[in-house]
Design a protein around this motif. Structure first.
Motif, mmCIF file in Angstrom:
data_model
loop_
_atom_site.group_PDB
_atom_site.id
_atom_site.type_symbol
_atom_site.label_atom_id
_atom_site.label_comp_id
_atom_site.label_asym_id
_atom_site.label_seq_id
_atom_site.Cartn_x
_atom_site.Cartn_y
_atom_site.Cartn_z
ATOM 1 N N CYS A 132 -7.136 -1.507 1.084
ATOM 2 C CA CYS A 132 -6.266 -1.815 2.033
ATOM 3 C C CYS A 132 -7.006 -2.128 3.251
ATOM 4 N N CYS A 171 0.853 -1.403 -0.199
ATOM 5 C CA CYS A 171 -0.058 0.010 0.011
ATOM 6 C C CYS A 171 0.850 1.271 -0.166
ATOM 7 N N TYR A 227 1.398 -1.119 4.144
ATOM 8 C CA TYR A 227 0.789 -2.568 4.390
ATOM 9 C C TYR A 227 1.294 -3.418 3.218
ATOM 10 N N CYS A 235 -5.762 0.682 6.047
ATOM 11 C CA CYS A 235 -6.172 2.117 5.877
ATOM 12 C C CYS A 235 -7.401 2.522 5.129
ATOM 13 N N CYS A 256 0.126 3.389 3.480
ATOM 14 C CA CYS A 256 0.409 3.124 4.737
ATOM 15 C C CYS A 256 1.460 1.999 4.944
#
Ligand SMILES: [Zn+2]
Length: 111
Positions: free
Chosen positions: A22, A6, A11, A25, A9
């Motif tokens: 995501c 991501c 991820y 987020c 963020c």
């Protein structure tokens, strides 16, 4: 397995394609980029090492708790000294593990 990161963020998603959103987020699928193979392999190895560190830290916590019981029993001075030494070692190792994990996170060796 392919990995997707991501862009909002950080991820990491494991799968053939990016997730619809995501899980952390909520960013849209378009915000994900495929992680290059070399970085993906590094992430897999880091996951393994990080997992070992976390299990080790949990075992050390058990060693510390047992040692505290032994110390508090005060059978004799040599035992108290040995248990105190064990407590000291476990605390130092746990702190060293935390520092190493923090280093991994800083270098992106986490996912
Ligand atoms: Zn995200």
């Amino acid at each position: 397995m392919k990995k997707w990161q991501c862009g909002v963020c950080g991820y990491i998603h494991d799968g053939e394609q990016a997730p619809a959103a995501c899980p952390k987020c909520g960013a849209a699928m378009e915000k994900f980029t495929e992680v290059p193979v070399e970085k993906s392999e590094l992430i897999d190895r880091s996951r393994k090492t990080n997992q070992i560190y976390m299990e080790l830290s949990a075992l050390l916590e058990q060693v510390k708790e047992l040692s505290e019981i032994g110390r508090d029993d005060e059978l004799d001075p040599a035992c108290v000294a040995l248990f105190k030494k064990a407590i000291g070692y476990t605390v130092e190792l746990q702190q060293a593990i935390k520092a190493e994990l923090a280093t991994h996170m800083g270098k992106g060796k986490w996912g």
